[in-house]
Design a protein around this motif. Structure first.
Motif, PDB file in Angstrom:
ATOM      1  N   ALA A 458       0.838  -1.220   0.000  1.00 34.38           N
ATOM      2  CA  ALA A 458       0.000   0.000   0.000  1.00 34.38           C
ATOM      3  C   ALA A 458       0.865   1.260   0.000  1.00 34.38           C
ATOM      4  O   ALA A 458       0.622   2.201  -0.756  1.00 34.38           O
ATOM      5  CB  ALA A 458      -0.918  -0.010   1.218  1.00 34.38           C
ATOM      6  N   MET A 459       1.916   1.261   0.828  1.00 34.89           N
ATOM      7  CA  MET A 459       2.769   2.460   0.916  1.00 34.89           C
ATOM      8  C   MET A 459       3.514   2.685  -0.401  1.00 34.89           C
ATOM      9  O   MET A 459       3.658   3.802  -0.883  1.00 34.89           O
ATOM     10  CB  MET A 459       3.760   2.327   2.064  1.00 34.89           C
ATOM     11  N   GLN A 460       3.976   1.596  -1.000  1.00 37.72           N
ATOM     12  CA  GLN A 460       4.731   1.734  -2.252  1.00 37.72           C
ATOM     13  C   GLN A 460       3.804   2.157  -3.395  1.00 37.72           C
ATOM     14  O   GLN A 460       4.142   3.037  -4.196  1.00 37.72           O
ATOM     15  CB  GLN A 460       5.386   0.396  -2.584  1.00 37.72           C
ATOM     16  N   LEU A 461       2.606   1.594  -3.418  1.00 40.29           N
ATOM     17  CA  LEU A 461       1.635   1.933  -4.460  1.00 40.29           C
ATOM     18  C   LEU A 461       1.223   3.394  -4.326  1.00 40.29           C
ATOM     19  O   LEU A 461       1.062   4.124  -5.304  1.00 40.29           O
ATOM     20  CB  LEU A 461       0.413   1.021  -4.317  1.00 40.29           C
ATOM     21  N   LYS A 467       0.565   9.801  -4.197  1.00 38.95           N
ATOM     22  CA  LYS A 467      -0.151  10.136  -2.962  1.00 38.95           C
ATOM     23  C   LYS A 467       0.855  10.169  -1.816  1.00 38.95           C
ATOM     24  O   LYS A 467       1.916   9.554  -1.878  1.00 38.95           O
ATOM     25  CB  LYS A 467      -1.219   9.088  -2.651  1.00 38.95           C
ATOM     26  N   VAL A 468       0.488  10.891  -0.739  1.00 40.33           N
ATOM     27  CA  VAL A 468       1.276  10.836   0.494  1.00 40.33           C
ATOM     28  C   VAL A 468       0.493   9.960   1.460  1.00 40.33           C
ATOM     29  O   VAL A 468      -0.634  10.310   1.842  1.00 40.33           O
ATOM     30  CB  VAL A 468       1.472  12.245   1.080  1.00 40.33           C
ATOM     31  N   ALA A 469       1.065   8.807   1.782  1.00 41.20           N
ATOM     32  CA  ALA A 469       0.335   7.831   2.596  1.00 41.20           C
ATOM     33  C   ALA A 469       0.734   7.941   4.058  1.00 41.20           C
ATOM     34  O   ALA A 469       1.899   8.189   4.385  1.00 41.20           O
ATOM     35  CB  ALA A 469       0.619   6.425   2.096  1.00 41.20           C
ATOM     36  N   VAL A 470      -0.271   7.791   4.923  1.00 44.03           N
ATOM     37  CA  VAL A 470      -0.018   7.772   6.370  1.00 44.03           C
ATOM     38  C   VAL A 470      -0.736   6.553   6.947  1.00 44.03           C
ATOM     39  O   VAL A 470      -1.912   6.316   6.641  1.00 44.03           O
ATOM     40  CB  VAL A 470      -0.563   9.045   7.046  1.00 44.03           C
ATOM     41  N   VAL A 471      -0.033   5.784   7.776  1.00 41.85           N
ATOM     42  CA  VAL A 471      -0.644   4.599   8.387  1.00 41.85           C
ATOM     43  C   VAL A 471      -1.505   5.024   9.569  1.00 41.85           C
ATOM     44  O   VAL A 471      -1.063   5.796  10.422  1.00 41.85           O
ATOM     45  CB  VAL A 471       0.432   3.601   8.863  1.00 41.85           C
TER      46      VAL A 471
END
Ligand code: T1G
Length: 685
Positions: A458-461, A467-471
């Motif tokens: 998910a983070m790599q995609l 997009k800027v991803a945050v868990v």
């Protein structure tokens, strides 16, 4: 071992920097460059110099990690002047991103050769500062004032081809850059006088004759620059480049640079630069976790969210199968996607064939079974747990083994959704923000059983679809919406107690938000989440919805709107508010702006502290990334948690205690916030 090495190619001295990952101009690099120029000056057999970089890019700027630490000579302004005063012609060989101090090194070089894919920029304003090594003085002299203004006041780069067209790059190098740069150096080795950017005036003459260009730029960009200190300082520095000779102009640049560097905005934006990059890291995962291959994505739902989500993948060249329940909805959804792409093409940000290319990757379908071929399936249907459970139950039977099953839910419990499948380890939340093809934030919601490689995928995609991803952990509203809720509740209570929608919104806009809570409700839709029963009126919002005052889309919401969607305070809404105050027996009173700040912004910090305490976010800076990218929190204030540190956590606690009676009995102070306040600690560095 110095990151700078030199070698001879005939009578050309080739100076190479090898300072991964981005050849930042740290102290050792600066020292090595000065030594290399001295070597060139001292050796009569050297007739020209090439400065190049190994690895992914030419110098990408000063080393931001050195900021705030004691300065180590030589500083970059000295280095670039030494390069420019070299007695042999210096050629900069540019690939990757010649950014900030990197472009300033290239500008101080006498010539610039670049590969066509290179980018050139001065993004310092994004760090709350300005090009501080002669960039504001040399760039206008080489690229012209208008282009220099645009590049330095926005921080947006230009491509090498455009740079070549405007004379910022002397030659484009198709193929081996070093070879081309050395050949170019051989061509110019005997040209005298050696051309120095700092002494050129031809490209500033026009602006000298028409200084109005600067105020015109200020007016045209006032909205974008609102609240930020750095862009105005950039304009002042470039005005100095036009009005003064280099030696005086560069003093003005230095003064402005130091002024900005010592300010809170620079500290906030530099903090945020690292916060954004830290967010992509997931603590505690096994080092060797490999992502799953995602060759085809499935999206269920072709509404606003499903269509927007699909566009992210199509634009990144990833095929999408989109499924709706009815042909009419499917056609409408794919039609909207095409319209959006065509609107982007109309603005020149996409070509016609790119639109066709993206749409060709889209496979519309009415059958869930067609998702069997997908490696990732994203459900983007109505925000109802029963509907989502039903879909995931079906997906469990249809999806191939190893497929990732994701929900785009904004609030609901991802663990509950996962439990309806036999593969909870493959289930994750991918919460996109509307409009999903525009907003950069993606909350990756980590279920209790979500597998590590699903998270890494998910983070790599996310990075691949820009997009800027945050868990986020599984809690009601995850990170962003969970902090939004108390803010909206208090904002509505303030209306009942005496505030007006425009007062609450004004306080937020003056703070730096793009809009206030009620402007946001009107934009998103007052009827979102409404129970749809016009006879059931239990709140101001129910009343507005019952009157079909659903916001901008209906020409009326908390505000009235004219045919150009310009808002004005509504006497009808004011009457509704006062009627509700009376009905609830609340005596209306004068409410201060400070009370609004404490009850709508301090309360968000309190919720953020609870999120941290419950491990629903990995770090305070992740919360800041969510609010800057998801809700437009002004980046020059760093984010809610960084801002709270600048206010002082003790003041935050005191402010909330001052409001305790009004916040109501179900309000509780975060124990973590209180502990940190008492210990004089901060949430962020
Ligand atoms: N200094 C220190 N570290 C940097 C850095 C920099 N300038 N740029 C990147 N990094 C780190 C980053 O933190 C990350 O570290 C790794 O490199 C990869 O970065 C006087 C004062 C160049 C387009 O603002 O725009 O010059 O997380 O994930 O996506 O006028 O990095 O791996 O530990 O972003 O390939 C001006 C900022 C400085 C450029 C590459 N320059 N960097 O993007 O990799 S101020 C900038 C970028 C200045 C002078 C002034 C991007 C990139 P880690 P990344 P990427």
């Amino acid at each position: 071992m110095s990151p700078i090495s030199t070698k001879r190619h005939g009578d050309v001295l080739i100076v190479t920097s090898n300072n991964p990952p981005v050849n930042a101009l740290g102290h050792a690099v600066r020292e090595g460059l000065v030594q290399a120029i001295a070597e060139a000056d001292a050796d009569d057999k050297v007739k020209a110099v090439v400065i190049r970089c190994a690895g992914q890019t030419f110098f990408a700027g000063a080393d931001i990690k050195e900021f705030g630490k004691p300065m180590q000579m030589p500083m970059l302004p000295q280095v670039v002047d030494i390069i420019e005063n070299c007695t042999k012609p210096v050629v900069a060989a540019i690939h990757g991103t010649a950014f900030g101090g990197g472009l300033e090194v290239a500008l101080a070089s006498h010539y610039r050769v670049a590969v066509p894919s290179a980018k050139l920029g001065v993004p310092e304003v994004k760090l709350g500062i300005l090009p501080g090594a002669g960039g504001t003085q040399r760039l206008p002299r080489v690229a012209g004032v208008a282009k220099a203004l645009d590049m330095a006041a926005t921080g947006n780069p230009i491509g090498a081809k455009e740079a070549h067209e405007i004379g910022l790059v002397d030659r484009l190098a198709e193929g081996d850059l070093e070879q081309h740069a050395v050949a170019f150096a051989e061509e110019v080795r005997d040209i005298r006088p050696i051309p120095k950017s700092s002494t050129r005036d031809d490209k500033v003459e026009e602006a000298r004759a028409n200084p109005a260009i600067f105020d015109e730029y200020r007016k045209a960009n006032a909205r974008k620059m609102k609240g930020f200190d750095a862009p105005e300082a950039v304009i002042k520095a470039i005005e100095a480049a036009v009005a003064k000779p280099y030696q005086e102009g560069v003093q003005e640049e230095r003064r402005l640079f130091m002024e900005l560097m010592s300010g809170t905005q620079a500290r906030a934006q530099q903090y945020f630069f690292f916060a954004e990059r830290q967010a992509s890291k997931i603590d505690g995962l096994p080092e060797d976790t490999e992502p799953r291959a995602i060759a085809r994505v499935g999206v269920i739902g072709a509404g606003t969210m499903g269509g927007g989500i699909s566009m992210n993948f199509l634009s990144a060249g990833i095929p999408v199968t989109i499924v709706e329940m009815a042909q009419e909805a499917l056609d409408r959804g794919t039609g909207v996607m095409r319209k959006n792409y065509e609107a982007t093409a109309a603005k020149g940000r996409m070509t016609g064939e790119q639109v066709e290319g993206a749409m060709a990757l889209l496979k519309p379908s009415l059958k869930l079974e067609d998702l069997a071929e997908c490696d990732l399936i994203i459900e983007a249907v109505f925000e109802n747990m029963d509907v989502k459970k039903d879909i995931f139950g079906k997906l469990d039977k249809i999806a191939k083994p190893g497929a990732i099953l994701a929900s785009n839910t904004s609030y609901l419990n991802v663990d509950e959704i996962a439990a309806t499948t036999s593969r909870p380890e493959d289930v994750v939340g991918l919460h996109f923000f509307s409009p999903a093809n525009i907003m950069k934030l993606l909350e990756v919601v980590r279920g209790a059983k979500t597998a590590p490689d699903v998270l890494v995928t998910a983070m790599q995609l996310a990075k691949k679809i820009r997009k800027v991803a945050v868990v986020a952990g599984v809690c009601h509203g995850f990170i962003g919406n969970r902090m939004l809720m108390p803010r909206q509740i208090e904002a509505t209570k303030l209306l009942l107690e005496g505030a007006t929608p425009e007062q609450v919104d004004r306080v937020h806009v003056e703070f730096g938000m793009p809009m206030g809570p009620f402007q946001m409700a009107d934009l998103a839709g007052v009827d979102i989440g409404w129970h749809r029963d016009p006879s059931r009126i239990e709140s101001i919002r129910d009343q507005l919805c019952a009157m079909e005052r659903w916001g901008q889309k209906k020409g009326a919401g908390f505000y009235d709107y004219d045919d150009k969607r310009r808002p004005s305070p509504s006497p009808v809404v004011q009457q509704i508010i006062e009627d509700f105050s009376r009905k609830e027996g609340i005596a209306r009173r004068e409410i201060s702006d400070q009370e609004i700040i404490e009850r709508t912004l301090y309360i968000m910090v309190n919720e953020g502290a609870k999120i941290l305490d419950e491990n629903m976010a990995q770090r305070a800076s992740d919360i800041d990334v969510v609010w800057v990218y998801g809700y437009g929190w002004p980046v020059y204030r760093g984010g809610p948690m960084f801002w709270a540190d600048t206010v002082g956590l003790k003041e935050i606690v005191d402010g909330l205690e001052r409001q305790e009676d009004r916040l109501g009995s179900d309000f509780t102070l975060s124990p973590l916030l209180v502990r940190k306040a008492e210990a004089g600690e901060k949430f962020t560095r």
